[in-house]
Design an enzyme around this catalytic site. Structure first.
Site, mmCIF file in Angstrom:
data_model
loop_
_atom_site.group_PDB
_atom_site.id
_atom_site.type_symbol
_atom_site.label_atom_id
_atom_site.label_comp_id
_atom_site.label_asym_id
_atom_site.label_seq_id
_atom_site.Cartn_x
_atom_site.Cartn_y
_atom_site.Cartn_z
ATOM 1 N N ASP A 29 0.767 -1.191 -0.150
ATOM 2 C CA ASP A 29 0.132 -0.137 0.065
ATOM 3 C C ASP A 29 0.959 1.248 -0.023
ATOM 4 O OD1 ASP A 29 0.671 -0.391 2.801
ATOM 5 O OD2 ASP A 29 -1.185 1.093 3.414
ATOM 6 N N ASN A 164 -6.221 2.940 6.552
ATOM 7 C CA ASN A 164 -6.213 1.689 5.997
ATOM 8 C C ASN A 164 -6.341 0.403 6.829
ATOM 9 O OD1 ASN A 164 -5.902 0.394 3.603
ATOM 10 N ND2 ASN A 164 -3.909 0.727 2.964
ATOM 11 N N TYR A 165 -7.641 0.377 7.458
ATOM 12 C CA TYR A 165 -7.964 -0.738 8.118
ATOM 13 C C TYR A 165 -8.183 -1.954 7.407
ATOM 14 C CZ TYR A 165 -10.402 -3.224 11.878
ATOM 15 O OH TYR A 165 -11.173 -4.262 12.339
ATOM 16 N N GLY A 226 -14.267 5.133 -2.946
ATOM 17 C CA GLY A 226 -14.412 4.528 -4.182
ATOM 18 C C GLY A 226 -15.010 5.270 -5.317
ATOM 19 N N ASP A 256 -4.633 3.611 -3.042
ATOM 20 C CA ASP A 256 -3.043 4.041 -2.745
ATOM 21 C C ASP A 256 -2.538 4.932 -4.054
ATOM 22 O OD1 ASP A 256 -3.072 2.227 -1.040
ATOM 23 O OD2 ASP A 256 -2.365 0.668 -2.453
#
Length: 305
Positions: A29, A164-165, A226, A256
């Site tokens: 990432d 970024n879980y 998104g 990313d």
């Protein structure tokens, strides 16, 4: 001169070609974000990936791959007997799923040499890391990392962070929330993704995410969502920036690359809204190629909107 350090894990990436063969590359990432920044920043800018490497042939290939593409490794240690993690991408249409082999990856020891880590972060214009960076470290290593970032910030570096879980990397949600809260206290630019925040905190809307982060005194927040518009908050001013609709081939690395486009634009001096527009364009182009890393020429074309 602008200089950037991204901290985390670069893995071996295996991506299916559709005919029962696999393409080998390198990704992860924070590395994907640095890849985009390397493409979009001035060639004179410094770009370093801060991690730990093994001494195996794949680690040597990683380092050579980075060097060939203008990315340094600062003072990252090379550890005897260690090796990189690996993941494979499988696609259903454009949506991807991942299988990982990373439990003993060298990157888990990126804070094993605190002096080298601090040296890697010295005099950087921008330092970027993520919740995955935190998740691969044990508690003591995580503290060493955050202490080094705090010192760099005190010395003048700006800090960007994407929570970024990824639930599978954490023992439980409370552990993730605690570590991410520690990171957010050092953050100047937060780059969360709404579905992640919804999963971890129960946020009902992206506005809930921006409000929670603003209450943590973070001056610059961009909530990705998104294909939906992102929310940009800069010192209390909120703007909605539409995404770009395209026919996706592979959504790997979309968020990313958005982060890389956004941070590169901010380093170029663009305001946050313009930076978000360019970041959306970069992400839209990335999802039209296979794998996490789009060619530099593709990223540069997308950025020049």
């Amino acid at each position: 001169m602008v200089s950037v350090a991204c901290i985390g894990e670069c893995m071996i990436e295996l991506s299916g070609t559709g005919n029962d063969s696999w393409k080998l590359s390198f990704a992860g990432d924070t590395f994907n974000t640095l890849w985009a920044m390397r493409a979009l920043l001035d060639p004179t800018a410094g770009t370093d990936y801060v991690t730990a490497f093994g001494d195996d042939p794949f680690s040597a290939q990683q380092i050579a791959f980075m060097e060939d593409n203008g990315i340094g490794i600062a003072s990252s240690p090379i550890l005897q007997g260690a090796r990189p993690g690996l993941y494979a991408i499988t696609l259903t249409g454009a949506e991807r799923s991942f299988t990982y082999w990373r439990s003993d990856a060298a990157a888990r020891q990126l804070a094993s040499d605190p002096i080298a880590l601090s040296k890697s972060l010295q005099k950087q214009s921008l330092i970027y890391f993520s919740g995955i960076t935190l998740a691969i470290l044990d508690v003591s290593a995580r503290k060493i990392l955050l202490d080094a970032i705090a010192a760099a910030r005190l010395a003048g570096s700006r800090i960007a962070f994407d929570p970024n879980y990824r639930p599978r990397l954490w023992p439980d949600a409370l552990a993730a929330q605690s570590a991410i809260a520690d990171a957010l206290r050092l953050t100047d630019i937060a780059l969360p993704t709404f579905p992640d925040e919804q999963a971890l905190y129960g946020d009902a809307t992206p506005q809930d995410t921006t409000q929670r982060l603003a209450e943590a005194d973070i001056p610059e927040i961009v909530v990705k969502n998104g294909e939906q518009p992102c929310l940009v908050v800069h010192y209390g001013n909120t703007e909605t920036v539409p995404a770009i609709s395209v026919q996706a081939v592979d959504t790997t690395g979309a968020g990313d690359s958005f982060n890389g486009g956004y941070l590169a634009a901010r380093l170029h001096g663009y305001d946050p809204v313009d930076a978000a527009r360019r970041a959306h364009s970069v992400a839209a182009h990335v999802v039209q190629v296979r794998g996490a890393l789009a060619p530099f020429e593709t990223l540069q074309k997308a950025f020049a909107i």
